[in-house]
Motif scaffolding. Structure first.
Motif, mmCIF file in Angstrom:
data_model
loop_
_atom_site.group_PDB
_atom_site.id
_atom_site.type_symbol
_atom_site.label_atom_id
_atom_site.label_comp_id
_atom_site.label_asym_id
_atom_site.label_seq_id
_atom_site.Cartn_x
_atom_site.Cartn_y
_atom_site.Cartn_z
ATOM 1 N N GLY A 191 -2.220 -6.511 0.336
ATOM 2 C CA GLY A 191 -2.228 -7.062 1.686
ATOM 3 C C GLY A 191 -3.615 -7.560 2.066
ATOM 4 O O GLY A 191 -4.625 -7.031 1.589
ATOM 5 N N HIS A 192 -3.645 -8.566 2.902
ATOM 6 C CA HIS A 192 -4.862 -9.187 3.465
ATOM 7 C C HIS A 192 -5.475 -10.198 2.494
ATOM 8 O O HIS A 192 -5.242 -11.378 2.608
ATOM 9 N N ALA A 193 -6.327 -9.757 1.547
ATOM 10 C CA ALA A 193 -6.989 -10.685 0.613
ATOM 11 C C ALA A 193 -7.631 -11.852 1.371
ATOM 12 O O ALA A 193 -7.558 -13.005 0.952
ATOM 13 N N PRO A 218 7.501 -6.251 4.961
ATOM 14 C CA PRO A 218 6.786 -5.680 3.821
ATOM 15 C C PRO A 218 5.530 -4.887 4.174
ATOM 16 O O PRO A 218 4.959 -4.229 3.301
ATOM 17 N N HIS A 219 5.081 -4.952 5.457
ATOM 18 C CA HIS A 219 3.787 -4.301 5.753
ATOM 19 C C HIS A 219 3.653 -4.078 7.258
ATOM 20 O O HIS A 219 3.455 -5.026 8.016
ATOM 21 N N CYS A 220 3.785 -2.824 7.682
ATOM 22 C CA CYS A 220 3.519 -2.504 9.098
ATOM 23 C C CYS A 220 2.917 -1.109 9.174
ATOM 24 O O CYS A 220 2.683 -0.456 8.150
ATOM 25 N N HIS A 221 2.660 -0.663 10.403
ATOM 26 C CA HIS A 221 2.008 0.640 10.638
ATOM 27 C C HIS A 221 2.718 1.356 11.776
ATOM 28 O O HIS A 221 2.278 1.302 12.920
ATOM 29 N N LEU A 222 3.818 2.033 11.457
ATOM 30 C CA LEU A 222 4.590 2.700 12.511
ATOM 31 C C LEU A 222 3.886 3.937 13.059
ATOM 32 O O LEU A 222 4.274 4.445 14.120
ATOM 33 N N ALA A 258 4.083 -8.121 9.564
ATOM 34 C CA ALA A 258 3.637 -8.000 10.963
ATOM 35 C C ALA A 258 2.329 -7.229 11.070
ATOM 36 O O ALA A 258 1.574 -7.430 12.015
ATOM 37 N N ASP A 259 2.087 -6.318 10.115
ATOM 38 C CA ASP A 259 0.905 -5.464 10.152
ATOM 39 C C ASP A 259 0.883 -4.674 11.459
ATOM 40 O O ASP A 259 1.814 -3.943 11.735
ATOM 41 N N ASN A 260 -0.125 -4.852 12.291
ATOM 42 C CA ASN A 260 -0.273 -3.988 13.466
ATOM 43 C C ASN A 260 0.420 -4.568 14.694
ATOM 44 O O ASN A 260 0.319 -5.763 14.955
ATOM 45 N N VAL A 261 1.082 -3.697 15.438
ATOM 46 C CA VAL A 261 1.770 -4.109 16.666
ATOM 47 C C VAL A 261 1.294 -3.227 17.816
ATOM 48 O O VAL A 261 1.538 -2.024 17.831
ATOM 49 N N PHE A 295 -2.076 -2.162 -1.783
ATOM 50 C CA PHE A 295 -3.487 -2.119 -1.405
ATOM 51 C C PHE A 295 -3.725 -2.921 -0.126
ATOM 52 O O PHE A 295 -3.234 -4.044 0.008
ATOM 53 N N HIS A 296 -4.500 -2.338 0.812
ATOM 54 C CA HIS A 296 -5.169 -3.129 1.846
ATOM 55 C C HIS A 296 -6.473 -3.564 1.178
ATOM 56 O O HIS A 296 -7.322 -2.717 0.905
ATOM 57 N N VAL A 297 -6.644 -4.832 0.911
ATOM 58 C CA VAL A 297 -7.802 -5.201 0.091
ATOM 59 C C VAL A 297 -8.535 -6.414 0.647
ATOM 60 O O VAL A 297 -7.923 -7.385 1.082
HETATM 61 ZN ZN LIG Z 1 -2.094 -3.008 7.402
#
Ligand SMILES: [Zn+2]
Length: 393
Positions: free
Chosen positions: A241-243, A62-66, A308-311, A209-211
């Motif tokens: 995301g995050h919170a 649901p959340h990554c940064h390719l 996973a967010d950042n890899v 949102f990155h929040v």
């Molecule tokens: Zn992120």
């Protein structure tokens, strides 16, 4: 055409209609010999032997940064908090040519595919201009050739507070992709949030949102997002995301915000890798870790997904594009206890729902897309038993 797979175990939570199939209930599983008709699971009969093969639908990220992934080996002076990571990644953008972005993103997509992932949402940094950056153009080209790759603009709340910026950036998001905003207590962030809702409603785009990606208790973007969703009666998908700052807020405040999130049908993405690496930074060993209040939110009826967010970038110098590895880390970081079946939707059905897509269950997904693993229990799966496509011969 019919096919029978012997000695199968299926997590019942990943069946849309478990009661119609037959089979034997063993704890969290439905077991037996699985019969497929025209590619779909149609019935389960008593097992011919011990059930030691798990059947799973495709996983969901649901959340990554390719756009950022796999840059760590060329970054200098990384290590530090969120602000330091943002600066280090910004400095690396001098290297972001078409080929560089494409090759790194393709590596990430390939890793997700190998891990059994069928749906991915990747955020893409928007940059300084309202017009989409090169990375957005490259990723949209890749998405056109990659079924199940959904992109999300990553603008800032300051940028989105400018109506002209908000309109131009939102207009550049094709159908099927999402509008995203980084909310971190910036000046006018409330206006940026309201503009994002207006644009999402105008264009029928999912929001993401990155929040509140920090432990300071005065980070209150999450509640503003919930208030705005309720006030505008927003009914499109919203993922936050995050919170992380929830962990620094009094229990009464957490309860109040959780109730609003549930009422607004907002999903929260717990992102353990990047939070463990960036939050609670000191000059030595961290005393405080950063993770959203996933148990409390879930008890209040908020849907939780895990990403996973950042890899291997400035935000997290290690990691894997593999939802099961992310879940494994979340078990440790978030004290997710067995039975683990209750957390499988966080990387499958609930995650798809959060992205505005139809959930893939074992009994509504063609066998060509189902996965199996030699595992008699979920701990074995989450601890690394490989998931593989089912041979069709
Ligand atoms: Zn992120």
């Amino acid at each position: 055409m019919t096919l029978t797979l012997p000695n199968i175990k299926i997590p019942r939570i990943l069946l849309r209609d478990p009661d119609r199939l037959g089979g034997t209930v063993e704890g969290a599983f439905l077991c037996g010999d699985a019969r497929f008709e025209n590619g779909l699971l149609s019935a389960i009969s008593p097992a011919s032997g011990p059930c030691d093969t798990l059947l799973m639908p495709p996983l969901v990220e649901p959340h990554c940064h390719l756009d950022k992934c796999h840059t760590v080996d060329r970054l200098e002076d990384i290590g530090g908090d969120l602000t330091a990571a943002i600066e280090a990644q910004r400095a690396d953008k001098i290297n972001w040519t078409d080929a560089d972005i494409r090759n790194r993103a393709l590596r990430g997509i390939e890793e997700y595919t190998r891990a059994g992932t069928g749906l991915i949402r990747s955020h893409v940094d928007w940059g300084d201009e309202a017009e989409p950056p090169l990375s957005w153009q490259v990723l949209t080209e890749l998405a056109a050739d990659t079924p199940g790759l959904q992109l999300c603009s990553l603008t800032s709340a300051i940028q989105m507070a400018d109506p002209a910026f908000a309109k131009t950036a939102s207009d550049a998001i094709p159908d099927g992709h999402a509008l995203g905003v980084f909310v971190f207590n910036q000046p006018d962030h409330n206006i940026g949030i309201e503009q994002a809702f207006q644009q999402a409603q105008r264009l029928n785009l999912p929001l993401d949102f990155h929040v509140d990606e920090g432990l300071a208790p005065d980070l209150r973007g999450l509640e503003k997002i919930a208030d705005t969703a309720i006030a505008t009666r927003h009914d499109g998908p919203i993922l936050c995301g995050h919170a992380v700052s929830l962990a620094s807020q009094p229990a009464d405040d957490v309860r109040r915000i959780a109730d609003k999130l549930a009422r607004a049908n907002i999903t929260v993405a717990a992102l353990p890798t990047t939070n463990l690496y960036l939050q609670g930074r000191t000059n030595g060993t961290p005393r405080q870790r950063g993770l959203t209040m996933l148990h409390e939110l879930r008890r209040a009826g908020v849907r939780i997904v895990i990403g996973a967010d950042n890899v291997r970038d400035a935000f997290c110098p290690v990691g894997r594009h593999d939802p099961l590895r992310t879940l494994e880390l979340a078990v440790l970081a978030g004290h997710l206890d067995p039975p683990f079946d209750q957390w499988l939707p966080a990387i499958t059905t609930d995650a798809a729902h959060a992205l505005g897509q139809a959930p893939m269950y074992v009994d509504n997904t063609p066998i060509s897309r189902l996965l199996h693993a030699k595992a008699g229990d979920l701990s074995t799966l989450i601890s690394g038993a490989p998931l593989a496509p089912i041979p069709q011969e």
